[in-house]
Scaffold this motif. Structure first.
Motif, short mmCIF file in Angstrom:
data_model
loop_
_atom_site.label_atom_id
_atom_site.label_comp_id
_atom_site.label_asym_id
_atom_site.label_seq_id
_atom_site.Cartn_x
_atom_site.Cartn_y
_atom_site.Cartn_z
N ILE A 72 102.24 76.30 57.03
CA ILE A 72 102.85 75.42 56.11
C ILE A 72 102.12 76.02 54.68
N ILE A 121 109.42 72.25 55.49
CA ILE A 121 108.20 72.09 55.72
C ILE A 121 107.85 71.14 56.83
N ILE A 122 108.73 70.01 56.91
CA ILE A 122 108.65 69.15 58.05
C ILE A 122 108.93 69.76 59.43
N LEU A 123 109.75 70.82 59.82
CA LEU A 123 110.03 71.32 60.76
C LEU A 123 108.79 72.45 61.21
N LEU A 153 112.16 69.38 51.91
CA LEU A 153 111.15 68.96 52.83
C LEU A 153 111.56 69.42 54.25
N ALA A 154 112.75 69.59 54.61
CA ALA A 154 112.92 69.83 55.99
C ALA A 154 112.30 71.35 56.42
N CYS A 166 116.00 65.88 49.35
CA CYS A 166 115.10 65.89 50.48
C CYS A 166 115.29 66.91 51.63
N LYS A 188 98.95 74.23 60.03
CA LYS A 188 98.40 73.98 58.57
C LYS A 188 98.49 75.40 57.98
N PRO A 193 105.58 71.93 61.82
CA PRO A 193 104.68 71.56 62.65
C PRO A 193 105.44 71.83 64.30
#
Length: 145
Positions: A42, A22-24, A19-20, A15, A39, A26
């Protein structure tokens, strides 16, 4: 306890690399420079095949884990499983390396004013390869443990 150990391993080894980043992204929206563009940021992050890089790293880790753990087992099937896992992940490394090269070439040829709303085949393939790698790396870890 075994499930908790596996979930911890999964969060750190699968994960976090996938994902980190992409999650960071924002968090960039908190500043003035990128407000309202989260958006788009990303989309740019995964549009040009950026997911292939963590795939390559996860496959290398899966090869190491398969070689080190399966080699120490006394089971007759272990060498076969080890070579299968290593071969599969090496194949994914080669495919991801080729696809990231194609993606990088496409990114350098793209015009900056192009803001397509559709997902390119490169993005769809990178997402699929990322999911396949996450599953196969997790399965390799689980079977080796």
């Amino acid at each position: 306890m075994e499930l908790i150990n596996f979930l911890g391993w999964f969060m750190l080894n699968v994960c976090a690399p996938l994902l980190a980043p992409i999650i960071l992204l924002p968090l960039l929206g908190a500043g003035r420079q990128h407000r309202g563009q989260v958006k788009l940021l990303i989309k740019w992050a995964i549009r040009d095949g950026q997911l292939y890089w963590p795939v390559i790293a996860m496959c290398a880790a899966a090869c190491y884990e398969a070689a080190s753990v399966f080699a120490n087992k006394a089971d007759a099937r272990s060498p076969v499983l080890a070579w299968f896992a290593i071969g599969w992940h090496v194949l994914l490394i080669v495919a991801s390396s080729v696809l990231v090269t194609v993606s990088t070439t496409d990114a350098t040829l793209a015009r900056p004013e192009q803001h397509e709303n559709t997902l390119s085949p490169v993005v769809l393939i990178s997402i699929a390869v990322s999911v396949i790698t996450a599953v196969s790396y997790s399965l390799t870890h689980y079977l080796a443990g």
